[in-house]
Design a protein around this motif. Structure first.
Motif, mmCIF file in Angstrom:
data_model
loop_
_atom_site.group_PDB
_atom_site.id
_atom_site.type_symbol
_atom_site.label_atom_id
_atom_site.label_comp_id
_atom_site.label_asym_id
_atom_site.label_seq_id
_atom_site.Cartn_x
_atom_site.Cartn_y
_atom_site.Cartn_z
ATOM 1 N N LEU A 122 -8.861 -6.706 6.744
ATOM 2 C CA LEU A 122 -8.765 -6.124 8.083
ATOM 3 C C LEU A 122 -7.416 -5.444 8.305
ATOM 4 O O LEU A 122 -7.356 -4.313 8.808
ATOM 5 C CB LEU A 122 -8.978 -7.205 9.138
ATOM 6 N N VAL A 123 -6.330 -6.115 7.933
ATOM 7 C CA VAL A 123 -4.989 -5.539 8.120
ATOM 8 C C VAL A 123 -4.833 -4.281 7.266
ATOM 9 O O VAL A 123 -4.329 -3.255 7.734
ATOM 10 C CB VAL A 123 -3.894 -6.568 7.777
ATOM 11 N N GLY A 124 -5.298 -4.345 6.008
ATOM 12 C CA GLY A 124 -5.220 -3.168 5.147
ATOM 13 C C GLY A 124 -6.095 -2.032 5.629
ATOM 14 O O GLY A 124 -5.690 -0.861 5.616
ATOM 15 N N PHE A 125 -7.296 -2.378 6.103
ATOM 16 C CA PHE A 125 -8.205 -1.361 6.628
ATOM 17 C C PHE A 125 -7.595 -0.656 7.833
ATOM 18 O O PHE A 125 -7.639 0.576 7.936
ATOM 19 C CB PHE A 125 -9.535 -2.012 7.012
ATOM 20 N N TRP A 126 -6.994 -1.431 8.736
ATOM 21 C CA TRP A 126 -6.406 -0.815 9.923
ATOM 22 C C TRP A 126 -5.189 0.040 9.570
ATOM 23 O O TRP A 126 -4.940 1.070 10.199
ATOM 24 C CB TRP A 126 -6.016 -1.876 10.942
ATOM 25 N N PHE A 127 -4.441 -0.381 8.548
ATOM 26 C CA PHE A 127 -3.308 0.429 8.094
ATOM 27 C C PHE A 127 -3.784 1.812 7.656
ATOM 28 O O PHE A 127 -3.194 2.839 8.040
ATOM 29 C CB PHE A 127 -2.590 -0.268 6.934
ATOM 30 N N PHE A 128 -4.843 1.853 6.863
ATOM 31 C CA PHE A 128 -5.348 3.141 6.377
ATOM 32 C C PHE A 128 -6.005 3.950 7.496
ATOM 33 O O PHE A 128 -5.946 5.175 7.482
ATOM 34 C CB PHE A 128 -6.318 2.921 5.219
ATOM 35 N N ILE A 129 -6.610 3.263 8.483
ATOM 36 C CA ILE A 129 -7.175 3.973 9.635
ATOM 37 C C ILE A 129 -6.062 4.709 10.382
ATOM 38 O O ILE A 129 -6.187 5.901 10.731
ATOM 39 C CB ILE A 129 -7.906 2.996 10.575
ATOM 40 N N GLU A 130 -4.965 4.008 10.634
ATOM 41 C CA GLU A 130 -3.848 4.643 11.340
ATOM 42 C C GLU A 130 -3.215 5.755 10.501
ATOM 43 O O GLU A 130 -2.835 6.801 11.029
ATOM 44 C CB GLU A 130 -2.787 3.595 11.695
ATOM 45 N N LYS A 131 -3.107 5.520 9.207
ATOM 46 C CA LYS A 131 -2.459 6.485 8.331
ATOM 47 C C LYS A 131 -3.271 7.768 8.180
ATOM 48 O O LYS A 131 -2.720 8.876 8.138
ATOM 49 C CB LYS A 131 -2.228 5.860 6.954
ATOM 50 N N LEU A 132 -4.589 7.638 8.121
ATOM 51 C CA LEU A 132 -5.444 8.790 7.826
ATOM 52 C C LEU A 132 -6.030 9.462 9.059
ATOM 53 O O LEU A 132 -6.316 10.665 9.023
ATOM 54 C CB LEU A 132 -6.592 8.351 6.900
ATOM 55 N N PHE A 133 -6.214 8.706 10.140
ATOM 56 C CA PHE A 133 -6.963 9.266 11.267
ATOM 57 C C PHE A 133 -6.219 9.245 12.607
ATOM 58 O O PHE A 133 -6.514 10.055 13.471
ATOM 59 C CB PHE A 133 -8.302 8.520 11.431
ATOM 60 N N ILE A 134 -5.299 8.315 12.782
ATOM 61 C CA ILE A 134 -4.602 8.216 14.070
ATOM 62 C C ILE A 134 -3.216 8.824 13.919
ATOM 63 O O ILE A 134 -2.266 8.158 13.478
ATOM 64 C CB ILE A 134 -4.510 6.752 14.542
ATOM 65 N N PHE A 135 -3.090 10.089 14.276
ATOM 66 C CA PHE A 135 -1.826 10.798 14.069
ATOM 67 C C PHE A 135 -0.961 10.819 15.328
ATOM 68 O O PHE A 135 0.254 10.622 15.250
ATOM 69 C CB PHE A 135 -2.091 12.236 13.616
ATOM 70 N N THR A 136 -1.542 11.086 16.454
ATOM 71 C CA THR A 136 -0.758 11.291 17.675
ATOM 72 C C THR A 136 -0.814 10.108 18.628
ATOM 73 O O THR A 136 0.177 9.796 19.280
ATOM 74 C CB THR A 136 -1.257 12.552 18.420
ATOM 75 N N SER A 137 -1.967 9.445 18.742
ATOM 76 C CA SER A 137 -2.088 8.322 19.670
ATOM 77 C C SER A 137 -1.456 7.061 19.082
ATOM 78 O O SER A 137 -1.149 6.988 17.901
ATOM 79 C CB SER A 137 -3.556 8.069 20.011
ATOM 80 N N TRP A 138 -1.324 6.049 19.943
ATOM 81 C CA TRP A 138 -0.664 4.810 19.524
ATOM 82 C C TRP A 138 -1.574 3.962 18.655
ATOM 83 O O TRP A 138 -2.787 3.901 18.838
ATOM 84 C CB TRP A 138 -0.263 4.008 20.756
ATOM 85 N N GLY A 139 -0.952 3.282 17.683
ATOM 86 C CA GLY A 139 -1.619 2.276 16.886
ATOM 87 C C GLY A 139 -0.665 1.108 16.712
ATOM 88 O O GLY A 139 0.557 1.303 16.740
ATOM 89 N N PRO A 140 -1.163 -0.126 16.558
ATOM 90 C CA PRO A 140 -0.286 -1.304 16.489
ATOM 91 C C PRO A 140 0.811 -1.201 15.431
ATOM 92 O O PRO A 140 1.930 -1.675 15.649
ATOM 93 C CB PRO A 140 -1.264 -2.438 16.153
ATOM 94 N N MET A 141 0.509 -0.575 14.308
ATOM 95 C CA MET A 141 1.499 -0.514 13.241
ATOM 96 C C MET A 141 2.527 0.596 13.424
ATOM 97 O O MET A 141 3.541 0.616 12.729
ATOM 98 C CB MET A 141 0.786 -0.364 11.893
ATOM 99 N N LYS A 142 2.267 1.491 14.350
ATOM 100 C CA LYS A 142 3.249 2.549 14.628
ATOM 101 C C LYS A 142 4.497 1.997 15.309
ATOM 102 O O LYS A 142 5.537 2.667 15.337
ATOM 103 C CB LYS A 142 2.610 3.649 15.479
ATOM 104 N N ASP A 143 4.391 0.787 15.863
ATOM 105 C CA ASP A 143 5.572 0.168 16.468
ATOM 106 C C ASP A 143 6.548 -0.355 15.419
ATOM 107 O O ASP A 143 7.714 -0.616 15.740
ATOM 108 C CB ASP A 143 5.146 -0.990 17.380
ATOM 109 N N LEU A 144 6.069 -0.534 14.189
ATOM 110 C CA LEU A 144 6.900 -1.139 13.138
ATOM 111 C C LEU A 144 7.788 -0.101 12.446
ATOM 112 O O LEU A 144 7.933 -0.101 11.226
ATOM 113 C CB LEU A 144 5.999 -1.841 12.108
ATOM 114 N N THR A 145 8.378 0.769 13.229
ATOM 115 C CA THR A 145 9.208 1.849 12.680
ATOM 116 C C THR A 145 10.583 1.855 13.341
ATOM 117 O O THR A 145 11.194 2.903 13.508
ATOM 118 C CB THR A 145 8.523 3.204 12.891
ATOM 119 N N MET A 146 11.082 0.711 13.716
ATOM 120 C CA MET A 146 12.304 0.645 14.515
ATOM 121 C C MET A 146 13.527 1.220 13.801
ATOM 122 O O MET A 146 14.342 1.905 14.409
ATOM 123 C CB MET A 146 12.578 -0.800 14.934
#
Length: 240
Positions: free
Chosen positions: A173-197
């Motif tokens: 699940l965690v890996g799947f969501w990572f690839f979902i955000e990486k490949l499809f969620i470019f502009t909107s927020w995703g949980p892992m986009k916060d991990l860029t401090m």
């Protein structure tokens, strides 16, 4: 049990130190690279790839975190469970254990990064860019993130009643969501986009308000997962 936990902490130190040197050896041992201090620090803590990247947090570090989660505390026998008058007391206790493991894991990741970076770069340079402050902020955010991962793992464990299956499903699940955000969620927020401090701080992209929003979003996600976890726990059949 204390000795076991001490061994886990030592193993985490060795593991994170090994990963740190593997990822950053090009920057600390090769002086011919013509990069400024900030550029070097940014590459060493890039959100795209490396020791502090989203990819590492989601795909790589999740495995040792789940191993720690399953071994840091003793499993609960039935005689221990029946001591509690209400199930709420039991799942709150388990939630606290998840938070503790997530905090220890995130603290060790941050400590290794801070100590080895301080060894190779001057304290004054690091203090000038507020590296220690952002490392602390990132460590706290990681604690919340891995608390969410731990709650997902516990939910799967209650649903499947098999530790190995829950382990695999959590990674999936965690890996799947990572690839979902990486490949499809470019502009909107995703949980892992916060991990860029680190990247957001060193490149001056975020304001203080945006950093606070990152904490709030991660805390709300953890609260939502805790609600699901408590719902499943209230309906768990301990006897079978």
């Amino acid at each position: 049990m204390k000795a076991k936990r001490a061994i886990i902490v030592i193993i985490l130190w060795v593991f994170f130190s090994f990963v740190w040197f593997i990822q950053n050896r090009h920057f600390v041992f090769q002086s011919h690279l013509r990069l400024s201090f900030v550029e070097t620090l940014l590459l060493m803590n890039s959100s795209a790839v490396g020791y502090s990247s989203i990819q590492a947090y989601a795909l790589f570090y999740t495995i040792p975190f789940l191993v720690c989660l399953d071994h840091f505390f003793l499993s609960k026998p039935i005689c221990f469970i029946v001591r509690f008058a209400k199930r709420r007391h039991l799942y709150v206790r388990e939630f606290i254990e998840i938070v503790i493991v997530a905090s220890v894991f995130s603290f060790m990741h941050t400590l290794v990064n801070v100590l080895w970076t301080s060894y190779f770069f001057s304290f004054e340079q690091l203090q000038e860019v507020n590296f220690f402050s952002i490392a602390l902020c990132n460590g706290v955010l990681l604690s919340i993130f891995y608390t969410s991962v731990g709650l997902i793992h516990q939910c799967f464990k209650h649903l499947t009643r098999q530790l190995n299956v829950a382990f695999f499903l959590t990674l999936l699940l965690v890996g799947f969501w990572f690839f979902i955000e990486k490949l499809f969620i470019f502009t909107s927020w995703g949980p892992m986009k916060d991990l860029t401090m680190y990247t957001q701080w060193l490149e001056n992209r975020w304001t203080i308000i945006e950093f606070l929003f990152a904490y709030i979003r991660q805390a709300l996600l953890a609260f939502f997962l805790f609600f699901i976890y408590s719902f499943l726990y209230e309906r768990k059949d301990f006897i079978s």
